[in-house]
Design a protein around this motif. Sequence first.
Motif, PDB file in Angstrom:
ATOM      1  N   VAL A 153      -5.117   5.545   0.053  1.00 24.13           N
ATOM      2  CA  VAL A 153      -5.124   4.301  -0.730  1.00 24.13           C
ATOM      3  C   VAL A 153      -6.268   3.364  -0.338  1.00 24.13           C
ATOM      4  N   VAL A 154      -6.497   3.198   0.967  1.00 28.42           N
ATOM      5  CA  VAL A 154      -7.561   2.278   1.405  1.00 28.42           C
ATOM      6  C   VAL A 154      -8.593   2.985   2.293  1.00 28.42           C
ATOM      7  N   PRO A 155      -9.190   4.061   1.770  1.00 31.92           N
ATOM      8  CA  PRO A 155     -10.128   4.826   2.597  1.00 31.92           C
ATOM      9  C   PRO A 155     -11.327   3.988   3.045  1.00 31.92           C
ATOM     10  N   GLY A 156     -11.776   3.087   2.178  1.00 30.07           N
ATOM     11  CA  GLY A 156     -12.952   2.282   2.529  1.00 30.07           C
ATOM     12  C   GLY A 156     -12.715   1.480   3.787  1.00 30.07           C
ATOM     13  N   LEU A 157     -11.523   0.934   3.885  1.00 31.83           N
ATOM     14  CA  LEU A 157     -11.196   0.105   5.043  1.00 31.83           C
ATOM     15  C   LEU A 157     -11.047   0.961   6.297  1.00 31.83           C
ATOM     16  N   SER A 191     -13.224  -3.905  -3.768  1.00 33.10           N
ATOM     17  CA  SER A 191     -13.675  -2.512  -3.742  1.00 33.10           C
ATOM     18  C   SER A 191     -13.823  -1.985  -2.323  1.00 33.10           C
ATOM     19  N   GLU A 192     -14.151  -2.852  -1.383  1.00 32.32           N
ATOM     20  CA  GLU A 192     -14.394  -2.362  -0.018  1.00 32.32           C
ATOM     21  C   GLU A 192     -13.136  -1.756   0.596  1.00 32.32           C
ATOM     22  N   PHE A 193     -11.971  -2.138   0.122  1.00 30.81           N
ATOM     23  CA  PHE A 193     -10.727  -1.621   0.690  1.00 30.81           C
ATOM     24  C   PHE A 193     -10.206  -0.390  -0.052  1.00 30.81           C
ATOM     25  N   ILE A 194     -10.151  -0.502  -1.364  1.00 27.94           N
ATOM     26  CA  ILE A 194      -9.313   0.392  -2.159  1.00 27.94           C
ATOM     27  C   ILE A 194     -10.090   1.587  -2.702  1.00 27.94           C
ATOM     28  N   SER A 195      -9.429   2.719  -2.784  1.00 27.77           N
ATOM     29  CA  SER A 195     -10.089   3.914  -3.307  1.00 27.77           C
ATOM     30  C   SER A 195     -10.473   3.662  -4.765  1.00 27.77           C
ATOM     31  N   LEU A 207       0.844  -1.203   0.000  1.00 31.65           N
ATOM     32  CA  LEU A 207       0.000   0.000   0.000  1.00 31.65           C
ATOM     33  C   LEU A 207       0.876   1.248   0.000  1.00 31.65           C
ATOM     34  N   HIS A 233      -7.594   4.139  -7.221  1.00 30.85           N
ATOM     35  CA  HIS A 233      -6.600   3.063  -7.244  1.00 30.85           C
ATOM     36  C   HIS A 233      -7.165   1.794  -7.863  1.00 30.85           C
ATOM     37  N   LEU A 268       1.975   1.837  -3.476  1.00 30.74           N
ATOM     38  CA  LEU A 268       0.929   2.458  -4.305  1.00 30.74           C
ATOM     39  C   LEU A 268       0.867   3.957  -4.047  1.00 30.74           C
ATOM     40  N   TYR A 269       1.219   4.347  -2.839  1.00 34.82           N
ATOM     41  CA  TYR A 269       1.179   5.756  -2.439  1.00 34.82           C
ATOM     42  C   TYR A 269       2.425   6.498  -2.921  1.00 34.82           C
ATOM     43  N   ARG A 329     -19.558  -1.802  -4.733  1.00 38.91           N
ATOM     44  CA  ARG A 329     -19.367  -0.478  -5.331  1.00 38.91           C
ATOM     45  C   ARG A 329     -19.078  -0.542  -6.836  1.00 38.91           C
TER      46      ARG A 329
END
Lengths: 371, 222
Positions: free
Chosen positions: B133-137, A233-237, A187, A240, A190-191, A273
């Motif tokens: 990066v992982v706002p949903g979480l 999808s529940e995790f990642i923006s 992660l 991304h 990715l940032y 999503r």
Amino acid sequence: MTTANDLYEERLERILTAVRLERPDRVPVVPLGDSFCARHQGVKLSEFCTNPELSNQVMLKCFMELGEVDGIQHTNFYVHNLSTAWLSRLKIPGRDLPEDELWQVDEVELMSESDYDAIINDGFRPFIERFYLERLDNLGEKLPVFFMSVPSAMQAMKDHGIVPFSPAIVTIPYELFCGGRSMHQFLRDLYRIPDKVQAAMDVAIRDMIEDARMMCGMIKPIAAWVGGWRAASEFISPRHWQRFVFPYYKQMVEAVVEEGVIAVLHFDSDWTRDLEYLRELPAKRIVFSPDGSTDIFKAKQVLGDHACIMGDVPASLLSLGTVEKVEEYCKRLIEEIGPAGFILAQGCDIPPNARPENVAAMIASVKKFGA
Amino acid sequence: MRIILVCGFLGSGKTTMIRELAAHMVRAKGRRVVILENEVGEVGIDDLFLAGEGFQVKGILGGCICCQLTGEVTAAVNEIGREFSPDAVVIEATGVARPGSILKVLLKYGEGIEAVTVVDMVDAGRWEMLSEVVPGLILGQISESDVVLVNKIDECEDELVENIRALVAAENPAARIYAVSAAQGLPSAILEEFGEGGEQEVSCALSEKEKSTPEEGASCDA
Ligand SMILES: Nc1nc2c(ncn2[C@@H]2O[C@H](COP(=O)(O)OP(=O)(O)OP(=O)(O)O)[C@@H](O)[C@H]2O)c(=O)[nH]1
Ligand SMILES: [Mg+2]
């Protein structure tokens, strides 16, 4: 007299009809089970997970004892395959864990940032060969045992009139890199260095697709398992996901379908999503297979005229629920997600502590409610 | 039996927080506490440490996918309840789980649970990266918690901490929010909040949760 072959043809047609989004004579049921089958058959997990031939016999015997299934998703299990999907070492029962303990993916940072450069500069294949050799204890040497066992495992299922549905397994670079780097480091990549990650993914996906095509050509499966959970999808923006996840699934699914193979989107965690995006994948050649986290009823609304849906009796319902509750949920799935374009199955995998009577109830429900 | 479910991204300080909290509950308050680790990989070491400190510990091994862990946690809680009948079970959720998914299974199939409190550890040091990066979480963990500890404030500027606090409050107005450095000790206000039990109050929180928690699977309870 109905022969095993007649039965096989009948069941295959039932499944293919569902994939074409038409209404079969009844809803097909195609479960997936590994550790559950071993427990059910009293086979130690240490033996089950390291012996692909044994795992095939155990799965077949387990599901045949529990009812009449139209197909089984995987033909056999081999623990070392997990390393290929997540570039991680494993904790294996009988070696690192007690003999009947469930195997684990041991996620540590095995892949370094400079490996992205190596992939970009020298290609993915040389990288992965070295990685298997040096960092995964010569994994390349262990894998042929599995591949050699698949054709006979498929045949064994056919001989019993059962469709070996999706024995081929493929995924996208996101799952590999995320496991290899460890989720936390990945992660951060990715940032901090998104362009480099993307460049490495673009190189990797070409070879991964070539491998997938080769596997489809060799095994000639009816379907391939294309999936994972880290890229949900529940995790990642959204930004991304649209950059690092979906384009790679799209390429992989299109390649698999071009090979004449159905793509089973084994998507764990919540993908609600982004369901709309899945409409860009080839119509009536894919099966959306959520694990109980994605809203399957919403999936039917969004994808109903595009993709067959398979699932999604939750792991917790199978292990902690009652037969009545399992039947109630299966009935609802059959009626609301089916009866056209639907295959009944568990979500993800049948957990090792599932109650056999619950699994049997799931399998029987297609005859009770699905015609 | 009271459940304290501790969530938060990988490395956010869950184990650090749980050790201190459990030590306080056992030593200062004389409560019987069982800790349930739910991480793949590191369980063994934590088991030893905590067992050496005099707590009863039960580790969960196995299950690499979240969808399976939810069922396993509940099965383990039920077993712990029957075997030890503790005052509290402190559960460390895997860093990639949203507490809601564990909670809905726990509330549906859990036995002997009188109250549940969900605590989220927010890693202030990595806030910018994770929330991008992982706002949903990250936001999901915040919104599904009763108490949010903004942790590792020793690593960041006061201004960032205040920003995070405000964002947490906006995401979950009902949450009790504390800024802490768990590694340097938890403030007594937090220890008291958990140590006392507060059965009355948390029982209410439980029934509120039951009302607001969506049914399992898209809906298992057809
Ligand atoms: N600087 C700083 N570091 C902390 C603090 N609290 C915890 N840490 C460190 O953060 C790291 C992770 O802490 P853990 O308590 O293991 O975190 P965790 O959430 O249990 O981690 P996982 O179980 O791996 O998800 C350790 O190196 C801790 O020492 C803090 O308040 N400040
Ligand atoms: Mg921990």
